[in-house]
Design a protein around this motif. Sequence first.
Motif, PDB file in Angstrom:
ATOM      1  N   TYR A  58      73.034  21.333  59.776  1.00 39.15           N
ATOM      2  CA  TYR A  58      74.001  21.343  60.470  1.00 39.15           C
ATOM      3  C   TYR A  58      74.835  22.153  59.272  1.00 39.15           C
ATOM      4  O   TYR A  58      75.093  22.282  57.994  1.00 39.15           O
ATOM      5  N   ILE A  59      75.155  23.661  60.052  1.00 37.54           N
ATOM      6  CA  ILE A  59      75.951  24.517  59.939  1.00 37.54           C
ATOM      7  C   ILE A  59      76.825  25.308  60.756  1.00 37.54           C
ATOM      8  O   ILE A  59      76.335  24.618  62.178  1.00 37.54           O
ATOM      9  N   PRO A  60      78.228  25.488  60.139  1.00 33.26           N
ATOM     10  CA  PRO A  60      78.880  25.535  60.448  1.00 33.26           C
ATOM     11  C   PRO A  60      78.560  27.618  61.940  1.00 33.26           C
ATOM     12  O   PRO A  60      77.281  27.269  61.622  1.00 33.26           O
ATOM     13  N   ARG A  61      79.397  27.891  62.942  1.00 27.44           N
ATOM     14  CA  ARG A  61      79.144  29.714  62.823  1.00 27.44           C
ATOM     15  C   ARG A  61      78.867  30.234  62.007  1.00 27.44           C
ATOM     16  O   ARG A  61      79.742  30.051  61.439  1.00 27.44           O
ATOM     17  N   VAL A  62      78.325  30.663  62.478  1.00 25.74           N
ATOM     18  CA  VAL A  62      78.469  32.014  61.861  1.00 25.74           C
ATOM     19  C   VAL A  62      78.554  33.455  62.276  1.00 25.74           C
ATOM     20  O   VAL A  62      77.367  33.307  62.482  1.00 25.74           O
ATOM     21  N   ASN A  63      78.814  34.094  61.975  1.00 26.80           N
ATOM     22  CA  ASN A  63      79.613  35.489  62.379  1.00 26.80           C
ATOM     23  C   ASN A  63      78.914  36.459  61.459  1.00 26.80           C
ATOM     24  O   ASN A  63      79.099  36.813  60.126  1.00 26.80           O
ATOM     25  N   LEU A  64      78.810  37.686  62.029  1.00 23.50           N
ATOM     26  CA  LEU A  64      77.556  38.547  61.861  1.00 23.50           C
ATOM     27  C   LEU A  64      78.635  39.667  61.648  1.00 23.50           C
ATOM     28  O   LEU A  64      78.983  40.562  62.634  1.00 23.50           O
ATOM     29  N   HIS A  65      78.785  40.289  60.304  1.00 18.59           N
ATOM     30  CA  HIS A  65      79.603  41.320  60.422  1.00 18.59           C
ATOM     31  C   HIS A  65      78.827  42.817  60.095  1.00 18.59           C
ATOM     32  O   HIS A  65      78.502  43.327  58.696  1.00 18.59           O
ATOM     33  N   VAL A  66      78.122  43.640  61.318  1.00 18.78           N
ATOM     34  CA  VAL A  66      77.669  44.847  60.669  1.00 18.78           C
ATOM     35  C   VAL A  66      78.215  45.570  60.364  1.00 18.78           C
ATOM     36  O   VAL A  66      79.062  46.057  61.010  1.00 18.78           O
ATOM     37  N   HIS A  67      78.517  46.164  59.249  1.00 16.64           N
ATOM     38  CA  HIS A  67      78.800  47.246  59.230  1.00 16.64           C
ATOM     39  C   HIS A  67      78.600  48.671  60.197  1.00 16.64           C
ATOM     40  O   HIS A  67      77.156  48.641  60.687  1.00 16.64           O
ATOM     41  N   PRO A  68      79.860  48.904  60.911  1.00 12.30           N
ATOM     42  CA  PRO A  68      79.658  50.237  62.018  1.00 12.30           C
ATOM     43  C   PRO A  68      79.003  51.340  62.184  1.00 12.30           C
ATOM     44  O   PRO A  68      78.605  51.941  63.156  1.00 12.30           O
ATOM     45  N   GLU A  69      78.014  51.326  60.852  1.00 16.22           N
ATOM     46  CA  GLU A  69      77.494  52.625  60.501  1.00 16.22           C
ATOM     47  C   GLU A  69      76.594  52.329  59.565  1.00 16.22           C
ATOM     48  O   GLU A  69      76.496  51.960  58.868  1.00 16.22           O
ATOM     49  N   PRO A  70      75.285  53.397  59.841  1.00 14.28           N
ATOM     50  CA  PRO A  70      74.378  53.460  58.755  1.00 14.28           C
ATOM     51  C   PRO A  70      75.128  54.217  58.022  1.00 14.28           C
ATOM     52  O   PRO A  70      75.711  54.789  57.680  1.00 14.28           O
ATOM     53  N   ILE A  71      74.385  53.674  56.989  1.00 11.64           N
ATOM     54  CA  ILE A  71      74.886  54.401  55.591  1.00 11.64           C
ATOM     55  C   ILE A  71      74.277  55.371  55.367  1.00 11.64           C
ATOM     56  O   ILE A  71      73.207  55.393  55.132  1.00 11.64           O
ATOM     57  N   HIS A  72      74.581  56.507  54.696  1.00 12.51           N
ATOM     58  CA  HIS A  72      74.238  57.864  54.392  1.00 12.51           C
ATOM     59  C   HIS A  72      73.640  57.635  52.914  1.00 12.51           C
ATOM     60  O   HIS A  72      73.924  56.683  51.921  1.00 12.51           O
ATOM     61  N   VAL A  73      72.480  57.769  52.587  1.00 12.66           N
ATOM     62  CA  VAL A  73      71.562  57.558  51.514  1.00 12.66           C
ATOM     63  C   VAL A  73      71.838  58.400  50.773  1.00 12.66           C
ATOM     64  O   VAL A  73      70.893  59.523  50.217  1.00 12.66           O
ATOM     65  N   ALA A  74      72.966  58.688  50.076  1.00 10.12           N
ATOM     66  CA  ALA A  74      73.705  59.323  48.919  1.00 10.12           C
ATOM     67  C   ALA A  74      74.531  58.103  48.333  1.00 10.12           C
ATOM     68  O   ALA A  74      74.714  57.519  48.382  1.00 10.12           O
ATOM     69  N   TYR A  75      74.250  59.034  47.053  1.00 12.53           N
ATOM     70  CA  TYR A  75      74.674  57.968  45.527  1.00 12.53           C
ATOM     71  C   TYR A  75      76.736  58.350  45.972  1.00 12.53           C
ATOM     72  O   TYR A  75      77.243  56.768  45.719  1.00 12.53           O
ATOM     73  N   LYS A  76      76.827  59.254  46.421  1.00 12.52           N
ATOM     74  CA  LYS A  76      78.103  59.426  46.320  1.00 12.52           C
ATOM     75  C   LYS A  76      78.950  58.726  47.507  1.00 12.52           C
ATOM     76  O   LYS A  76      80.301  57.810  47.301  1.00 12.52           O
ATOM     77  N   THR A  77      77.884  58.401  48.786  1.00 10.75           N
ATOM     78  CA  THR A  77      78.390  58.358  49.933  1.00 10.75           C
ATOM     79  C   THR A  77      78.551  56.271  49.601  1.00 10.75           C
ATOM     80  O   THR A  77      79.423  55.102  49.532  1.00 10.75           O
ATOM     81  N   VAL A  78      77.663  55.812  49.011  1.00  9.95           N
ATOM     82  CA  VAL A  78      77.413  54.008  48.584  1.00  9.95           C
ATOM     83  C   VAL A  78      78.734  53.614  47.450  1.00  9.95           C
ATOM     84  O   VAL A  78      78.773  52.383  47.654  1.00  9.95           O
ATOM     85  N   ARG A  79      78.489  54.534  46.938  1.00 10.41           N
ATOM     86  CA  ARG A  79      79.379  53.955  45.267  1.00 10.41           C
ATOM     87  C   ARG A  79      81.329  54.591  46.081  1.00 10.41           C
ATOM     88  O   ARG A  79      81.823  53.106  45.171  1.00 10.41           O
ATOM     89  N   GLU A  80      81.673  55.135  46.961  1.00 16.10           N
ATOM     90  CA  GLU A  80      82.959  55.264  47.237  1.00 16.10           C
ATOM     91  C   GLU A  80      82.740  54.014  48.682  1.00 16.10           C
ATOM     92  O   GLU A  80      84.027  53.091  48.810  1.00 16.10           O
ATOM     93  N   LEU A  81      81.568  53.496  49.033  1.00 16.92           N
ATOM     94  CA  LEU A  81      81.526  52.646  49.522  1.00 16.92           C
ATOM     95  C   LEU A  81      81.916  50.772  49.912  1.00 16.92           C
ATOM     96  O   LEU A  81      82.865  50.721  50.301  1.00 16.92           O
TER      97      LEU A  81
END
Length: 378
Positions: A58-81
């Motif tokens: 048994y597992i309870p309800r599992v909510n999937l929270h997908v980040h609403p936008e694709p993440i830009h493939v850049a170091y600066k973007t990832v580090r800030e996000l």
Amino acid sequence: MGSNNSYGGEEEINVLITGFGPFKQEYPHNPSWEIASRLPAVLPPLRAKQPSTVKPPYIPRVNLHVHPEPIHVAYKTVRELIPKLWAPNFADSSSSSSSSSSSFAPTTAKSTSEAPLFSEQDAAAAAAAATTNQSSTENEEAAEEEEEETPKKPKYDFAIHIGMAGPQPRWAIERLAHRDGYALRDVDGEFLRDKDNQLRDDWVWKGCPTELRTDLDLDVILKKWRGYAPVEFQSSRGSGEDDASGKQQADGGGKDGGDCGPIKGVGQQQGGGGSRDGSGGEKWYGNDIKGARGDKLVISEDPGRYLCDFIYYSSLAELHKHKAEKKVVFLHVPCEMGKDGEYVRIGQELMLGLVRSVAEWLVDEKKRKGPGLREVMV
């Protein structure tokens, strides 16, 4: 736990999921995002004919929270996000400390039986202060109403970051990530340049180890994951297919391998040509894969020292700095979409199986530790 739950009754599990955006001209549609963006909001119940023959726990309800936008493939973007994504998990601790210092402001006025004497200037100042306080109260009430209307972001019990690797039909969950060694340019043509910052006291990863590992038990999770996968993904298919795949990729030369950096193939090949954009020599991964040669669902210990490795370490480091359990894993998916997007459809099914497997492991851990043991984080 991150959701403040005990994994029983009506409690829920919240999962953070991310995918990457386009990678150069070769991959305008990143399969990691194609998979993530098509996931349901809630983990669906198992189908009657699910491959696993064992009755699932048994597992309870599992909510999937997908980040609403694709993440830009850049170091600066990832580090800030990444710190922003994990911020809800630590909001209570930061707000409680600030509120405790402000809620009980000391009163300096002394009690007296004599009525104070006010001048006309004092009276005018008091009236102005009363007007200001009323306006402030109205603003606070309006802010509270707006806050009530805006749903709070949940605390995440675990996270799965998805990124693409090479074209081999292999799906790898990564056990660890690296702090250093990012020598390749991102899609914006920028280097990480962290060597220039490591000696500074305000470096974002100051005090973090060179390597961080997930606290999830991937060996147990892998067994569960294979049990929920389609039959062709459950066990080794033999070495012949992988050998052929490896030869085909070796013949292909310096093709980029997606968010993970230079192409990830089978076996290991160094030197010879370098990558297509001239950013360095190729690295093929295979020696760091745990499992039989023909397995399609595997554990890897080399995310590739590019944006996949970088976002994984960023998440692990954020939790590490907060002395929290590192309940996060990275999933590498094939860069090819397959005929008619078959890999995307397969990826959705495999991703749901992975989410279920991690959730089951969390429930098992909760039972093993006992109800009297409070967990430190997420």
